[in-house]
Design a protein around this motif. Structure first.
Motif, mmCIF file in Angstrom:
data_model
loop_
_atom_site.group_PDB
_atom_site.id
_atom_site.type_symbol
_atom_site.label_atom_id
_atom_site.label_comp_id
_atom_site.label_asym_id
_atom_site.label_seq_id
_atom_site.Cartn_x
_atom_site.Cartn_y
_atom_site.Cartn_z
ATOM 1 N N GLU A 130 -28.899 63.452 34.125
ATOM 2 C CA GLU A 130 -30.162 62.729 33.593
ATOM 3 C C GLU A 130 -30.306 61.505 34.378
ATOM 4 O O GLU A 130 -31.408 60.952 34.614
ATOM 5 N N GLU A 131 -29.180 60.904 34.817
ATOM 6 C CA GLU A 131 -29.456 59.647 35.441
ATOM 7 C C GLU A 131 -30.039 59.730 36.807
ATOM 8 O O GLU A 131 -30.277 58.513 37.397
ATOM 9 N N LEU A 132 -30.118 60.837 37.474
ATOM 10 C CA LEU A 132 -30.514 61.119 38.832
ATOM 11 C C LEU A 132 -31.698 61.736 38.794
ATOM 12 O O LEU A 132 -31.897 62.929 38.219
ATOM 13 N N ASP A 133 -32.825 61.219 39.490
ATOM 14 C CA ASP A 133 -34.089 61.730 39.475
ATOM 15 C C ASP A 133 -34.032 62.773 40.346
ATOM 16 O O ASP A 133 -33.420 62.788 41.511
ATOM 17 N N LEU A 134 -34.878 63.831 40.307
ATOM 18 C CA LEU A 134 -34.669 65.107 41.284
ATOM 19 C C LEU A 134 -35.086 64.938 42.833
ATOM 20 O O LEU A 134 -34.472 65.699 43.509
ATOM 21 N N VAL A 135 -35.924 64.156 43.050
ATOM 22 C CA VAL A 135 -36.044 63.794 44.627
ATOM 23 C C VAL A 135 -34.766 63.200 45.213
ATOM 24 O O VAL A 135 -34.472 63.684 46.250
ATOM 25 N N THR A 136 -34.499 62.235 44.660
ATOM 26 C CA THR A 136 -33.201 61.797 45.149
ATOM 27 C C THR A 136 -31.931 62.825 45.048
ATOM 28 O O THR A 136 -31.284 62.694 46.129
ATOM 29 N N ALA A 137 -32.005 63.275 44.052
ATOM 30 C CA ALA A 137 -30.789 64.629 44.098
ATOM 31 C C ALA A 137 -30.778 65.557 45.031
ATOM 32 O O ALA A 137 -29.802 66.152 45.379
ATOM 33 N N GLY A 138 -32.084 65.734 45.454
ATOM 34 C CA GLY A 138 -32.316 66.708 46.560
ATOM 35 C C GLY A 138 -31.468 66.279 47.936
ATOM 36 O O GLY A 138 -31.108 66.886 48.835
ATOM 37 N N ALA A 139 -31.087 64.899 47.965
ATOM 38 C CA ALA A 139 -30.344 64.351 49.274
ATOM 39 C C ALA A 139 -28.947 64.417 49.086
ATOM 40 O O ALA A 139 -28.348 64.159 49.879
ATOM 41 N N LEU A 140 -28.342 64.983 47.986
ATOM 42 C CA LEU A 140 -27.064 64.843 47.699
ATOM 43 C C LEU A 140 -26.076 65.971 48.375
ATOM 44 O O LEU A 140 -25.252 65.909 48.758
ATOM 45 N N PRO A 141 -26.667 67.292 48.035
ATOM 46 C CA PRO A 141 -25.407 68.408 48.251
ATOM 47 C C PRO A 141 -24.690 68.414 49.404
ATOM 48 O O PRO A 141 -23.419 68.327 49.436
ATOM 49 N N LEU A 142 -24.947 68.611 50.467
ATOM 50 C CA LEU A 142 -24.550 68.976 51.712
ATOM 51 C C LEU A 142 -23.633 67.822 52.274
ATOM 52 O O LEU A 142 -22.510 67.855 52.656
#
Length: 327
Positions: A130-142
């Motif tokens: 919940e602490e992470l907005d979804l646009v920012t979260a898109g930058a994370l996985p790879l």
């Protein structure tokens, strides 16, 4: 089915495609039918799609992925997505519509992230804190998975060890320094002078300006080197390792020569390729939830600005990550 971008309807979506390899002007935004999830698949309304160096290299026709997809263009790039589940296929029991998810999808040959909607398999997706907005979260996985697997699977970093991270302020680098700090390592990073404060605020113990300082003069007896630059930087870094140290190099184009140089010196070096792993993503999400790791996005672009995003991406020297806001 693709249609011109101005003919948008409720059953269609906007996405980026390229029909041939080339410069950033081959990137086009089109409208396509929203896909339906098959068995074990999930349809995501994408909020954020991360950009990674492999994206521009493949677009230019470089590397393994380009060789494999050349005969099946047009192709939609992008492996990183975060968004909201809107539909699930048969056999999906772990996710439901409305769930906030992120994942490294379609790797390596399907891609599909640069799009308003994307298909993924359920086992590629983790719940976004919940602490992470979804646009920012898109930058994370790879990038985060690359750092995690390099440090903890390949190098087996342990508390108290000394690690050097090259390009510590970049996409993979800024995750790697934070992960190493959570493990209790002593962290050294190379960066330009302009990124010293950024890395210091993340908790990095020593920041070396690679423009003015030779790492071989500054570092010795290291347990781990994470080489995110490759080439001569990777080879010179071997001289900073302790007798039992290990260098992990990420750029595939120079990995073999660095591993060979290590063998000649009686040292250990390994290349690696990231892979999707939802359990690792869950562990990373937990660190974010607890405030131990932060995702830094230098800039977000709209789908229509994808060529500008690739221009900045290809130029290098991005602090943290770039992301497409696909909403």
């Amino acid at each position: 089915m693709e249609t011109p971008v101005n003919k948008h309807s409720d059953s269609s979506m906007r996405q980026v495609v390229y029909r041939q390899f080339g410069e950033r002007d081959v990137l086009q935004v089109v409208t396509s039918d929203i896909p339906t999830p098959a068995e074990k698949q999930v349809l995501i309304r994408v909020h954020g799609a991360g950009l990674n160096p492999i994206d521009w290299k493949t677009r230019k026709g470089f590397g393994f992925v380009a060789q494999q997809i050349e005969s099946s263009l047009p192709w939609t790039p992008g492996y990183d997505v975060a968004g909201e589940v809107v539909a699930i296929g048969e056999g999906v029991t772990t996710l439901a519509p409305g769930d906030r998810v992120m994942g490294m999808i379609g790797f390596p040959l399907n891609g599909g992230g640069y799009s308003a909607y994307a298909l993924a398999t359920a086992d590629e997706l983790a719940i976004v804190p919940e602490e992470l907005d979804l646009v920012t979260a898109g930058a994370l996985p790879l990038a985060a998975l690359t750092a995690w697997q390099a440090l903890f699977e390949v190098a087996k970093l342990e508390p108290g060890q000394k690690i050097l991270v090259h390009a510590g302020a970049g996409g993979v680098g800024h995750f790697a320094v934070q992960f190493a700090l959570t493990r209790g390592a002593h962290v050294i990073a190379t960066a330009s002078a302009g990124n010293r404060d950024f890395l210091s605020k993340l908790g990095v113990h020593e920041v070396i300006d690679y423009h003015t300082t030779d790492i071989v003069d500054e570092c010795y007896g290291l347990d781990v080197v994470l080489d995110l630059v490759g080439g001569d930087t990777g080879k010179r870094s071997l001289r900073t390792l302790g007798e039992n140290g290990m260098l992990v190099t990420i750029p595939t184009i120079t990995a073999d020569e660095i591993v060979s140089a290590a063998e000649d010196l009686g040292l250990r070096a390994h290349g690696m390729t990231v892979r999707p792993d939802v359990f690792h993503l869950d562990e990373i999400a937990e660190l974010i939830e607890h405030g131990d790791v932060k995702v830094h996005v230098e800039k977000a672009f709209t789908l229509d600005q994808v060529a500008q995003a690739h221009d900045l991406l290809e130029g290098g020297h991005v602090r943290g990550k770039l992301v497409l806001d696909c909403r």
